[in-house]
Design a protein around this motif. Structure first.
Motif, PDB file in Angstrom:
ATOM      1  N   ALA A 130       0.828  -1.216   0.000  1.00  0.00           N
ATOM      2  CA  ALA A 130       0.000   0.000   0.000  1.00  0.00           C
ATOM      3  C   ALA A 130       0.856   1.257   0.000  1.00  0.00           C
ATOM      4  CB  ALA A 130      -0.924  -0.010   1.218  1.00  0.00           C
ATOM      5  N   ASN A 131       2.067   1.143   0.539  1.00  0.00           N
ATOM      6  CA  ASN A 131       2.985   2.288   0.606  1.00  0.00           C
ATOM      7  C   ASN A 131       3.947   2.346  -0.575  1.00  0.00           C
ATOM      8  OD1 ASN A 131       1.928   3.106   3.069  1.00  0.00           O
ATOM      9  ND2 ASN A 131       3.383   1.866   4.248  1.00  0.00           N
ATOM     10  N   TYR A 132       3.777   1.461  -1.548  1.00  0.00           N
ATOM     11  CA  TYR A 132       4.758   1.357  -2.644  1.00  0.00           C
ATOM     12  C   TYR A 132       4.896   2.674  -3.408  1.00  0.00           C
ATOM     13  CZ  TYR A 132       6.986  -0.190  -6.978  1.00  0.00           C
ATOM     14  OH  TYR A 132       7.837  -0.324  -8.052  1.00  0.00           O
ATOM     15  N   ASP A 133       6.164   3.047  -3.661  1.00  0.00           N
ATOM     16  CA  ASP A 133       6.490   4.253  -4.425  1.00  0.00           C
ATOM     17  C   ASP A 133       7.505   3.859  -5.492  1.00  0.00           C
ATOM     18  OD1 ASP A 133       7.771   6.698  -5.313  1.00  0.00           O
ATOM     19  OD2 ASP A 133       6.859   7.710  -3.591  1.00  0.00           O
ATOM     20  N   ARG A 134       7.085   3.933  -6.757  1.00  0.00           N
ATOM     21  CA  ARG A 134       7.930   3.459  -7.858  1.00  0.00           C
ATOM     22  C   ARG A 134       9.244   4.238  -7.956  1.00  0.00           C
ATOM     23  NH1 ARG A 134       8.492   5.143 -12.975  1.00  0.00           N
ATOM     24  NH2 ARG A 134       6.791   6.644 -12.724  1.00  0.00           N
ATOM     25  N   ILE A 135       9.187   5.534  -7.728  1.00  0.00           N
ATOM     26  CA  ILE A 135      10.402   6.357  -7.833  1.00  0.00           C
ATOM     27  C   ILE A 135      11.392   6.003  -6.734  1.00  0.00           C
ATOM     28  CG2 ILE A 135      11.297   8.719  -7.703  1.00  0.00           C
ATOM     29  CD1 ILE A 135       8.682   9.652  -8.961  1.00  0.00           C
ATOM     30  N   VAL A 136      10.889   5.862  -5.515  1.00  0.00           N
ATOM     31  CA  VAL A 136      11.766   5.496  -4.397  1.00  0.00           C
ATOM     32  C   VAL A 136      12.316   4.089  -4.601  1.00  0.00           C
ATOM     33  CG1 VAL A 136      11.908   5.167  -1.906  1.00  0.00           C
ATOM     34  CG2 VAL A 136      10.517   7.028  -2.843  1.00  0.00           C
ATOM     35  N   ALA A 137      11.473   3.177  -5.101  1.00  0.00           N
ATOM     36  CA  ALA A 137      11.924   1.807  -5.337  1.00  0.00           C
ATOM     37  C   ALA A 137      13.054   1.766  -6.358  1.00  0.00           C
ATOM     38  CB  ALA A 137      10.752   0.952  -5.815  1.00  0.00           C
ATOM     39  N   GLY A 138      13.053   2.715  -7.292  1.00  0.00           N
ATOM     40  CA  GLY A 138      14.123   2.785  -8.282  1.00  0.00           C
ATOM     41  C   GLY A 138      15.467   3.145  -7.682  1.00  0.00           C
ATOM     42  N   LYS A 139      15.461   3.655  -6.445  1.00  0.00           N
ATOM     43  CA  LYS A 139      16.702   4.020  -5.756  1.00  0.00           C
ATOM     44  C   LYS A 139      17.044   3.026  -4.644  1.00  0.00           C
ATOM     45  CE  LYS A 139      15.625   8.898  -6.630  1.00  0.00           C
ATOM     46  NZ  LYS A 139      15.503  10.261  -6.084  1.00  0.00           N
ATOM     47  N   SER A 140      16.394   1.861  -4.686  1.00  0.00           N
ATOM     48  CA  SER A 140      16.549   0.887  -3.602  1.00  0.00           C
ATOM     49  C   SER A 140      17.967   0.344  -3.475  1.00  0.00           C
ATOM     50  CB  SER A 140      15.573  -0.279  -3.805  1.00  0.00           C
ATOM     51  OG  SER A 140      15.821  -0.924  -5.050  1.00  0.00           O
ATOM     52  N   GLY A 141      18.730   0.365  -4.563  1.00  0.00           N
ATOM     53  CA  GLY A 141      20.104  -0.120  -4.477  1.00  0.00           C
ATOM     54  C   GLY A 141      21.001   0.775  -3.652  1.00  0.00           C
ATOM     55  N   PHE A 142      20.620   2.048  -3.542  1.00  0.00           N
ATOM     56  CA  PHE A 142      21.431   3.017  -2.803  1.00  0.00           C
ATOM     57  C   PHE A 142      20.827   3.327  -1.439  1.00  0.00           C
ATOM     58  CE2 PHE A 142      23.151   7.334  -2.020  1.00  0.00           C
ATOM     59  CZ  PHE A 142      24.501   7.089  -2.243  1.00  0.00           C
ATOM     60  N   LEU A 143      19.513   3.436  -1.379  1.00  0.00           N
ATOM     61  CA  LEU A 143      18.844   3.836  -0.144  1.00  0.00           C
ATOM     62  C   LEU A 143      18.337   2.609   0.605  1.00  0.00           C
ATOM     63  CD1 LEU A 143      16.865   6.979  -1.382  1.00  0.00           C
ATOM     64  CD2 LEU A 143      19.013   6.923  -0.109  1.00  0.00           C
ATOM     65  N   THR A 144      19.244   1.930   1.263  1.00  0.00           N
ATOM     66  CA  THR A 144      18.885   0.823   2.154  1.00  0.00           C
ATOM     67  C   THR A 144      19.479   1.102   3.520  1.00  0.00           C
ATOM     68  OG1 THR A 144      20.859  -0.454   1.575  1.00  0.00           O
ATOM     69  CG2 THR A 144      18.881  -0.830   0.248  1.00  0.00           C
ATOM     70  N   PHE A 145      18.852   0.599   4.559  1.00  0.00           N
ATOM     71  CA  PHE A 145      19.285   0.890   5.926  1.00  0.00           C
ATOM     72  C   PHE A 145      20.753   0.525   6.150  1.00  0.00           C
ATOM     73  CE2 PHE A 145      20.012  -0.629  10.275  1.00  0.00           C
ATOM     74  CZ  PHE A 145      19.703   0.508  10.998  1.00  0.00           C
ATOM     75  N   GLY A 146      21.125  -0.712   5.776  1.00  0.00           N
ATOM     76  CA  GLY A 146      22.480  -1.178   6.027  1.00  0.00           C
ATOM     77  C   GLY A 146      23.529  -0.406   5.249  1.00  0.00           C
ATOM     78  N   PHE A 147      23.284  -0.219   3.950  1.00  0.00           N
ATOM     79  CA  PHE A 147      24.244   0.482   3.107  1.00  0.00           C
ATOM     80  C   PHE A 147      24.375   1.937   3.525  1.00  0.00           C
ATOM     81  CE2 PHE A 147      25.358   1.867  -1.490  1.00  0.00           C
ATOM     82  CZ  PHE A 147      26.717   1.813  -1.181  1.00  0.00           C
ATOM     83  N   TYR A 148      23.247   2.558   3.882  1.00  0.00           N
ATOM     84  CA  TYR A 148      23.255   3.944   4.339  1.00  0.00           C
ATOM     85  C   TYR A 148      24.091   4.078   5.610  1.00  0.00           C
ATOM     86  CZ  TYR A 148      21.386   8.574   5.599  1.00  0.00           C
ATOM     87  OH  TYR A 148      21.252   9.901   5.932  1.00  0.00           O
ATOM     88  N   LEU A 149      23.871   3.163   6.539  1.00  0.00           N
ATOM     89  CA  LEU A 149      24.594   3.206   7.818  1.00  0.00           C
ATOM     90  C   LEU A 149      26.090   3.008   7.608  1.00  0.00           C
ATOM     91  CD1 LEU A 149      23.795   3.610  10.777  1.00  0.00           C
ATOM     92  CD2 LEU A 149      23.749   1.118  11.038  1.00  0.00           C
ATOM     93  N   VAL A 150      26.458   2.088   6.729  1.00  0.00           N
ATOM     94  CA  VAL A 150      27.874   1.864   6.422  1.00  0.00           C
ATOM     95  C   VAL A 150      28.498   3.125   5.823  1.00  0.00           C
ATOM     96  CG1 VAL A 150      29.459   0.611   4.898  1.00  0.00           C
ATOM     97  CG2 VAL A 150      27.700  -0.637   6.170  1.00  0.00           C
ATOM     98  N   ARG A 151      27.783   3.758   4.908  1.00  0.00           N
ATOM     99  CA  ARG A 151      28.299   4.987   4.299  1.00  0.00           C
ATOM    100  C   ARG A 151      28.472   6.083   5.348  1.00  0.00           C
ATOM    101  NH1 ARG A 151      24.226   4.056   0.459  1.00  0.00           N
ATOM    102  NH2 ARG A 151      23.137   5.984   1.025  1.00  0.00           N
ATOM    103  N   MET A 152      27.466   6.256   6.179  1.00  0.00           N
ATOM    104  CA  MET A 152      27.519   7.299   7.197  1.00  0.00           C
ATOM    105  C   MET A 152      28.715   7.112   8.128  1.00  0.00           C
ATOM    106  SD  MET A 152      24.814   8.091  10.266  1.00  0.00           S
ATOM    107  CE  MET A 152      23.555   8.817   9.247  1.00  0.00           C
TER     108      MET A 152
END
Length: 409
Positions: A130-152
């Motif tokens: 119900a919350n699906y967003d096609r534009i955000v899903a297109g950035k799923s390779g970059f915007l993930t919790f684990g990868f974001y935390l590692v980058r930070m």
């Protein structure tokens, strides 16, 4: 401590004002109540979100000032600059906020990410949800919790390690003399600048631009860096002025302030150049996916941010440009002090304008945010002044110390 105490009082007053809906129309109260009722298990009340977002905004601002101290010092090393040696210890001291600020940033992301970043919500990248967003899903390779935390953590560790290393080399040079520490510092600074060029832009994307997850700008990394950079120079100059007026930094003269003033003057214009380049290109193209960012800040949310949008240009460009235009102005500590304070307030407001519309929408305010900023400022100054007190304010064995002491323009 006085600033922290005043900040706590302003924060308490802001919380009471938010709970009592002081100064808000009936329509605004109704909107806030509706927003509260619509909160899911992932988000919090408007008040809690304001607290979390305000902590994030002020912390990102102060982390930027902190790392700019190291960047400024590193640039002086690789360019073999001698004039700036008298303010070198101030640059080193600014880095004192990196570790506590970095830890707080990580904690804020882990605990309060749903209040800051829309892309962290459950199901937003899951097709069929119900919350699906096609534009955000297109950035799923970059915007993930684990990868974001590692980058930070990577950005913060790189900045912290190089800040610590340059500080240790500087202190060892004070104790032992010689030029070996200076040459090692140059190599260290050069490597740091290469890494910072990459990580600073990525940090801007992660910490600020991903707040408006549908929107992007190829100039945004430069925009955030320019805001950090001129704020860091203003902080360096302001601390130098206070030290000078307190009887320290006797070797610092009007020529040093003149050069710092030229940097603030020039980079206030550079910030405006980047601001205008980003705004003009988006306005000219008039693409909905790009112009939405400025629509929110110019007339959006019943115009709650419009006045700040224009004030941003006045305080960050027009005022420093006019105040520092003459040579004499850059050599007067009272004028420099006023301009430094204006720049720091102005660029804190710049980060407010970058973050609040994408997070709080029309539920923003100022008392809570100002109170938190004052608490951050007080804590920042405690750490900076403690580090300043740990060593001589003049690096006595620096190869260019005599050149700096006798600097003229």
């Amino acid at each position: 401590m006085t600033i922290i105490g005043a900040g706590v009082l302003v924060l308490i007053l802001g919380i009471i004002a938010a709970l009592m809906h002081w100064g808000e129309s009936h329509e605004v109260v109704t909107h806030i109540n509706a927003a509260h009722d619509a909160d899911t298990h992932e988000g919090h009340s408007v008040l809690v979100r304001r607290l979390v977002v305000s902590l994030w905004q002020s912390n990102v601002f102060f982390i930027g000032i902190s790392v700019v101290g190291t960047v400024f010092m590193a640039i002086q090393y690789v360019s073999y600059a001698g004039w700036s040696v008298v303010v070198k210890r101030i640059n080193e001291a600014l880095g004192a906020w990196l570790i506590p600020g970095g830890v707080l940033l990580v904690v804020l992301f882990v605990v309060g990410r749903h209040d800051i970043f829309h892309w962290t919500h459950e199901g937003i990248m899951t097709k069929g949800s119900a919350n699906y967003d096609r534009i955000v899903a297109g950035k799923s390779g970059f915007l993930t919790f684990g990868f974001y935390l590692v980058r930070m953590i990577s950005y913060l560790v790189i900045w912290g390690v190089f800040t610590w290393r340059l500080r240790q080399l500087s202190l060892a040079e004070d104790l032992n003399g010689g030029t070996s520490y200076f040459h090692t510092s140059i190599t260290t600074a050069a490597l740091f600048l290469v890494l910072f060029a990459v990580t600073s832009s990525m940090a801007a994307w992660d910490w600020v631009m991903s707040v408006d997850v549908h929107w992007f700008s190829t100039l945004f990394g430069w925009y955030v860096f320019s805001s950090w950079w001129v704020s860091g120079i203003a902080a360096t100059t302001l601390i130098a002025i206070f030290l000078k007026q307190a009887g320290y930094l006797r070797f610092m003269n009007a020529n040093h302030f003149h050069d710092l003033g030229k940097l603030m003057f020039g980079f206030s214009i550079f910030w405006t150049y980047v601001w205008f380049a980003q705004f003009m290109l988006i306005w000219y193209a008039n693409l909905p996916e790009e112009s939405v960012y400025f629509n929110q800040r110019l007339g959006g949310f019943e115009g709650r941010y419009t006045w700040l949008f224009y004030a941003n240009l006045v305080i960050n460009f027009a005022f420093p440009f006019l105040a520092l235009m003459t040579r004499d102005a850059k050599r007067q500590m009272i004028i420099m002090k006023i301009v430094c304070i204006a720049i720091l307030i102005g660029h804190w407001s710049d980060f407010y304008l970058m973050i609040m519309p994408g997070t709080m929408k029309g539920d923003n305010g100022f008392l809570i945010e100002i109170g938190i900023a004052m608490i951050f400022l007080g804590a920042f100054l405690i750490l900076v002044t403690r580090r300043l007190a740990e060593a001589s304010l003049i690096p006595v064995n620096h190869p260019f110390v005599e050149e700096s002491v006798h600097h003229t323009t």
